[in-house]
Design an enzyme around this catalytic site. Sequence first.
Site, PDB file in Angstrom:
ATOM      1  N   CYS A 126       0.752  -1.159   0.013  1.00 17.20           N
ATOM      2  CA  CYS A 126      -0.214  -0.176  -0.050  1.00 17.20           C
ATOM      3  C   CYS A 126       0.770   1.110  -0.070  1.00 17.20           C
ATOM      4  CB  CYS A 126      -0.856  -0.034   1.200  1.00 17.20           C
ATOM      5  SG  CYS A 126      -0.184  -0.329   2.744  1.00 17.20           S
ATOM      6  N   HIS A 234      -2.705   6.332   4.884  1.00 20.67           N
ATOM      7  CA  HIS A 234      -1.293   6.343   5.090  1.00 20.67           C
ATOM      8  C   HIS A 234      -0.672   7.841   4.390  1.00 20.67           C
ATOM      9  CE1 HIS A 234      -1.372   2.425   6.302  1.00 20.67           C
ATOM     10  NE2 HIS A 234      -0.649   1.900   5.274  1.00 20.67           N
TER      11      HIS A 234
END
Length: 331
Positions: A126, A234
Amino acid sequence: MKIAVVGATGLVGQEILKVLEERDFKFDDLYLVASAKSVGQKIKFKGKEYTIIGMEEAVKLAPDVAIFSAGGGTSLEWAPKFAEVGTIVIDNSSAWRMDPTKKLVVPEINGHVITIDDRIIANPNCSTIQMVMALAPLHAKYKIKRIVVSTYQSVTGTGKDAVQQMMDERKGIDGPKVYPHPIDMNALPHIDSFLDNGYTKEEMKMVNETRKIMGDDSIGVTSTTVRIPSIGGHSEAVNVEFYEDFKLSEVRSILATTPGVIVQDDPKNNIYPMPINSHGRDEVFVGRLRRDESQPNTLNMWIVADNLRKGAATNAVQIAEFMMENSLVAE
């Protein structure tokens, strides 16, 4: 078109189902697959109730595409069995990413590497996906020499139990622990296990996967990955040195016209990417664009994305879409 979602009860599996519905992915049959303890459970999707089935039954049904999000061990064991019956496996784990015989794909960047013979395709990490989405168009223009990246990663990257640990701590509940230390009101410079070189597996994923996706092993990459008590996505502070000089106005223009990237770069008005605003979005957000005044040809940038979406579920579904659009899978 028969599609299977393997690991359908997990955070990423649930997000894959959302993305399939939102993007109106066309299929005739949908198989929801999970571990033995979940077999028989019911999940509703697009107004229809589906019963969770096990791995062996799913292989016998020979789906055209299986999107895996069930962990590396499961993928190593079962992805080849699906591939043997002709299924195209798109795998979210780290199991196949650095296998030289497998493609590691972000469709907007290197979808062209997929061939009709590929049966197991790896979905990148990711944190790597969101970084290369912003860096690939700049690499094409200025050629990257070196990347220094520090990440600030959501607990959702660890899974449901990590979210529960954070919520328990927030409420003062002494519940099960996923992390070796408290995560609420804290920051852990520790994602995945530590290696002999002092880096974590997560940090080395960013090094190795970036080079593989960009198709350039000469790029220097060093990474520090940190878990923080956020849920929306994130964040990454990226310092990138190029061989060629750049104009900030041109960098903004390149990024603003890159599909899947949104520039939020107006610090005077407090506009910059934040995970709370990326939650549930498929785009990668870029801001805080500024020169590194300590050395030439070097750019600082802040990159944010929902790790369950473009960082996992959306990218996997986009790989399947790309293959269908390019006649690499039977419709």
